[in-house]
Design an enzyme around this catalytic site. Structure first.
Site, PDB file in Angstrom:
ATOM      1  N   GLN A  62       0.856  -1.285  -0.070  1.00 13.11           N
ATOM      2  CA  GLN A  62      -0.047   0.050  -0.005  1.00 13.11           C
ATOM      3  C   GLN A  62       0.826   1.013   0.022  1.00 13.11           C
ATOM      4  O   GLN A  62       0.392   2.348  -0.118  1.00 13.11           O
ATOM      5  CB  GLN A  62      -1.083   0.162   1.318  1.00 13.11           C
ATOM      6  CG  GLN A  62      -1.896  -1.335   1.369  1.00 13.11           C
ATOM      7  CD  GLN A  62      -2.579  -1.404   2.747  1.00 13.11           C
ATOM      8  OE1 GLN A  62      -3.653  -0.716   2.906  1.00 13.11           O
ATOM      9  NE2 GLN A  62      -1.852  -1.802   3.571  1.00 13.11           N
ATOM     10  N   ASN A  63       2.033   1.279   0.219  1.00 13.04           N
ATOM     11  CA  ASN A  63       3.028   2.466   0.481  1.00 13.04           C
ATOM     12  C   ASN A  63       3.437   2.732  -1.171  1.00 13.04           C
ATOM     13  O   ASN A  63       3.622   2.047  -2.037  1.00 13.04           O
ATOM     14  CB  ASN A  63       4.398   1.588   1.044  1.00 13.04           C
ATOM     15  CG  ASN A  63       4.054   1.381   2.615  1.00 13.04           C
ATOM     16  OD1 ASN A  63       2.988   1.517   3.069  1.00 13.04           O
ATOM     17  ND2 ASN A  63       4.890   0.572   2.914  1.00 13.04           N
ATOM     18  N   ASP A  77       6.403   4.607  -1.517  1.00 14.12           N
ATOM     19  CA  ASP A  77       7.686   5.188  -1.391  1.00 14.12           C
ATOM     20  C   ASP A  77       8.483   4.361  -2.384  1.00 14.12           C
ATOM     21  O   ASP A  77       9.636   4.976  -2.240  1.00 14.12           O
ATOM     22  CB  ASP A  77       8.107   5.054   0.176  1.00 14.12           C
ATOM     23  CG  ASP A  77       7.934   3.693   0.727  1.00 14.12           C
ATOM     24  OD1 ASP A  77       7.575   3.490   1.938  1.00 14.12           O
ATOM     25  OD2 ASP A  77       7.998   2.705  -0.037  1.00 14.12           O
ATOM     26  N   HIS A 108      -1.404   1.289  -4.461  1.00 14.48           N
ATOM     27  CA  HIS A 108      -1.793   2.585  -4.087  1.00 14.48           C
ATOM     28  C   HIS A 108      -0.905   3.498  -5.034  1.00 14.48           C
ATOM     29  O   HIS A 108      -1.088   4.665  -4.797  1.00 14.48           O
ATOM     30  CB  HIS A 108      -1.922   2.957  -2.731  1.00 14.48           C
ATOM     31  CG  HIS A 108      -2.823   2.442  -1.961  1.00 14.48           C
ATOM     32  ND1 HIS A 108      -2.959   2.277  -0.564  1.00 14.48           N
ATOM     33  CD2 HIS A 108      -3.769   1.611  -2.195  1.00 14.48           C
ATOM     34  CE1 HIS A 108      -3.884   1.735  -0.182  1.00 14.48           C
ATOM     35  NE2 HIS A 108      -4.762   1.478  -1.149  1.00 14.48           N
ATOM     36  N   CYS A 149      -4.225   9.805 -20.823  1.00 11.88           N
ATOM     37  CA  CYS A 149      -3.847  10.045 -22.314  1.00 11.88           C
ATOM     38  C   CYS A 149      -2.737   9.189 -22.674  1.00 11.88           C
ATOM     39  O   CYS A 149      -2.374   8.689 -23.784  1.00 11.88           O
ATOM     40  CB  CYS A 149      -3.704  11.451 -22.640  1.00 11.88           C
ATOM     41  SG  CYS A 149      -2.200  12.148 -22.363  1.00 11.88           S
ATOM     42  N   CYS A 179      -1.791  16.401 -23.899  1.00 17.16           N
ATOM     43  CA  CYS A 179      -3.427  16.781 -24.227  1.00 17.16           C
ATOM     44  C   CYS A 179      -3.850  17.888 -23.503  1.00 17.16           C
ATOM     45  O   CYS A 179      -5.001  18.133 -23.721  1.00 17.16           O
ATOM     46  CB  CYS A 179      -4.197  15.319 -24.030  1.00 17.16           C
ATOM     47  SG  CYS A 179      -4.340  15.222 -22.118  1.00 17.16           S
ATOM     48  N   THR A 230       0.562  -2.453   8.830  1.00 16.73           N
ATOM     49  CA  THR A 230      -0.829  -1.949   8.228  1.00 16.73           C
ATOM     50  C   THR A 230      -2.170  -2.064   9.420  1.00 16.73           C
ATOM     51  O   THR A 230      -2.196  -2.934   9.920  1.00 16.73           O
ATOM     52  CB  THR A 230      -1.504  -2.500   6.742  1.00 16.73           C
ATOM     53  OG1 THR A 230      -2.580  -1.894   6.382  1.00 16.73           O
ATOM     54  CG2 THR A 230      -1.503  -3.995   6.839  1.00 16.73           C
ATOM     55  N   ASN A 238       2.858  -6.509  13.748  1.00 18.86           N
ATOM     56  CA  ASN A 238       2.463  -5.216  14.092  1.00 18.86           C
ATOM     57  C   ASN A 238       2.611  -5.355  15.594  1.00 18.86           C
ATOM     58  O   ASN A 238       2.390  -6.011  16.326  1.00 18.86           O
ATOM     59  CB  ASN A 238       0.848  -4.959  13.639  1.00 18.86           C
ATOM     60  CG  ASN A 238       0.638  -3.637  13.668  1.00 18.86           C
ATOM     61  OD1 ASN A 238       1.127  -2.654  14.997  1.00 18.86           O
ATOM     62  ND2 ASN A 238      -0.158  -3.011  12.758  1.00 18.86           N
TER      63      ASN A 238
HETATM   64  N1  APR Z   1       6.643  -2.262  12.300  1.00 17.26           N
HETATM   65  C1  APR Z   1       5.250  -2.967  11.969  1.00 17.26           C
HETATM   66  N2  APR Z   1       4.218  -2.249  12.160  1.00 17.26           N
HETATM   67  C2  APR Z   1       4.127  -0.932  12.553  1.00 17.26           C
HETATM   68  C3  APR Z   1       5.441  -0.468  13.018  1.00 17.26           C
HETATM   69  C4  APR Z   1       6.586  -1.324  12.809  1.00 17.26           C
HETATM   70  N3  APR Z   1       7.874  -0.753  13.088  1.00 17.26           N
HETATM   71  N4  APR Z   1       5.195   0.830  13.303  1.00 17.26           N
HETATM   72  C5  APR Z   1       4.010   1.174  13.169  1.00 17.26           C
HETATM   73  N5  APR Z   1       3.383   0.001  12.767  1.00 17.26           N
HETATM   74  C6  APR Z   1       1.928  -0.283  12.513  1.00 17.26           C
HETATM   75  C7  APR Z   1       0.916   0.435  13.614  1.00 17.26           C
HETATM   76  O1  APR Z   1       0.730  -0.124  14.586  1.00 17.26           O
HETATM   77  C8  APR Z   1      -0.150   0.768  12.541  1.00 17.26           C
HETATM   78  O2  APR Z   1      -1.332  -0.582  12.712  1.00 17.26           O
HETATM   79  O3  APR Z   1       1.435   0.357  11.144  1.00 17.26           O
HETATM   80  C9  APR Z   1       0.355   0.515  11.082  1.00 17.26           C
HETATM   81  C10 APR Z   1       0.368   1.739  10.064  1.00 17.26           C
HETATM   82  O4  APR Z   1      -1.162   1.932   9.839  1.00 17.26           O
HETATM   83  P1  APR Z   1      -1.621   3.351   8.889  1.00 17.26           P
HETATM   84  O5  APR Z   1      -0.727   4.222   9.371  1.00 17.26           O
HETATM   85  O6  APR Z   1      -3.173   3.212   8.908  1.00 17.26           O
HETATM   86  O7  APR Z   1      -0.991   2.853   7.618  1.00 17.26           O
HETATM   87  P2  APR Z   1      -1.666   1.748   6.404  1.00 17.26           P
HETATM   88  O8  APR Z   1      -2.369   0.703   7.230  1.00 17.26           O
HETATM   89  O9  APR Z   1      -0.486   1.553   5.640  1.00 17.26           O
HETATM   90  O10 APR Z   1      -2.535   2.968   5.597  1.00 17.26           O
HETATM   91  C11 APR Z   1      -3.185   2.308   4.459  1.00 17.26           C
HETATM   92  O11 APR Z   1      -4.162   4.479   4.110  1.00 17.26           O
HETATM   93  O12 APR Z   1      -3.991   6.605   4.243  1.00 17.26           O
HETATM   94  C12 APR Z   1      -4.189   5.556   3.418  1.00 17.26           C
HETATM   95  O13 APR Z   1      -3.207   5.256   1.178  1.00 17.26           O
HETATM   96  C13 APR Z   1      -2.817   5.532   2.588  1.00 17.26           C
HETATM   97  O14 APR Z   1      -2.024   3.482   1.983  1.00 17.26           O
HETATM   98  C14 APR Z   1      -2.342   4.156   3.108  1.00 17.26           C
HETATM   99  C15 APR Z   1      -3.592   3.254   3.650  1.00 17.26           C
END
Ligand code: APR
Length: 252
Positions: free
Chosen positions: A108-109, A111, A126, A138, A157, A195, A220
């Site tokens: 989803q990243n 970067d 994403h 286009c 375009c 995530t 996580n």
């Molecule tokens: N290792 C693993 N997980 C971690 C770490 C780490 N060092 N640090 C934080 N986290 C966890 C947090 O606990 C949280 O559950 O990463 C998660 C980040 O969640 P979000 O900030 O909601 O990010 P994400 O899930 O990628 O968001 C999904 O939302 O804003 C949109 O398009 C954007 O792709 C993004 C999507």
């Protein structure tokens, strides 16, 4: 941050060794150790300080393109100034160790850190902050150079040019997401790392993997809405877990 229990790493090791197809599904938490803020984490989450509808939605871009462009450009500067971390490098190492298997990254990243760390098969559901495209699709695309400091019309375009990433209120690229669905359904082991499972349709992928028989492993430091639905919910940071996993896999 607690390191993963050796018993859980050992059980997961066995599943990885037996697997033919492996998916690593990543979110912003994987890049946290690179110094890239997540979106929803405590007070540091990006969405705690700005309104995504203002700075990261298609409606916001069409209403005030410069506001969205400026916000994404500052995020691009941060991404360009930082680099992949030990978690990205361990996942790239996992691809080398599992050379006889299919390992797919579904991220989803935006970067680009998985590719920079060395992973080859990356589905960016994403999009990416490193590329621009014509909003009318286009065909115009270009690398986003740091000197492109303001929106400009498509040279082909005349339509608006915008970063080639999925803004809130937009659909995902159908081809990319269809590939991600297929890999998820075929996965034997499906890792979800960093995530919060907040944003659809990407958050459905681990559930599709699980319902198709995959072993789903969540990595996580905090519990998420999916923690009770996965096979292993590892309270650990990405770097610690994947470094430990690769170290154990290397000692076959
Ligand atoms: N290792 C693993 N997980 C971690 C770490 C780490 N060092 N640090 C934080 N986290 C966890 C947090 O606990 C949280 O559950 O990463 C998660 C980040 O969640 P979000 O900030 O909601 O990010 P994400 O899930 O990628 O968001 C999904 O939302 O804003 C949109 O398009 C954007 O792709 C993004 C999507």
């Amino acid at each position: 941050m607690p390191s993963p229990s050796l018993e859980s790493v050992a059980r997961i090791l066995h599943e990885v060794r037996q697997a033919r197809e492996i998916v690593v599904f990543s979110g912003a938490g994987l890049s946290a150790d690179s110094g890239i803020p997540t979106f929803r984490d405590g007070s540091t989450g990006l969405w705690n300080n700005v309104d995504p509808d203002e700075v990261a939605s298609i409606e916001g871009f069409l209403r005030q393109p410069r506001v969205v462009w400026d916000w994404l450009l500052q995020l691009k500067h941060l991404v360009d100034d930082r680099s992949p971390n030990a978690g990205h490098r361990a996942i790239a190492r996992l691809e080398e160790i599992c050379a006889t298997k299919r390992l797919t990254i579904i991220t989803q990243n935006i970067d680009g850190y998985h590719a920079r760390a060395g992973n080859d098969d990356v589905l960016e559901v994403h999009g990416t902050i490193h590329r621009l495209r014509c909003h009318r699709r286009c065909g115009f695309v270009a690398v986003w150079q740091q000197d492109a400091v303001e929106p400009f019309p498509c040279p082909d375009c005349g339509g608006p040019v915008r970063p080639d990433l999925v803004l809130f209120g937009e659909a995902l690229d159908e081809e990319v997401f269809a590939a991600a669905e297929l890999r998820s359904i075929n996965a034997d082991v499906f890792f979800c790392v960093g995530t919060s499972f907040t944003v659809q349709p990407a958050a459905r992928l681990p559930l599709w993997a699980r319902s198709s028989g995959a072993t789903v492993v969540e990595v996580n430091p905090h519990p998420t809405p999916l923690s009770d639905a996965v096979d292993y919910s590892i309270r650990s940071g990405a770097s610690q877990f994947f470094s430990a996993l690769c170290a154990r896999l290397d000692h076959v």
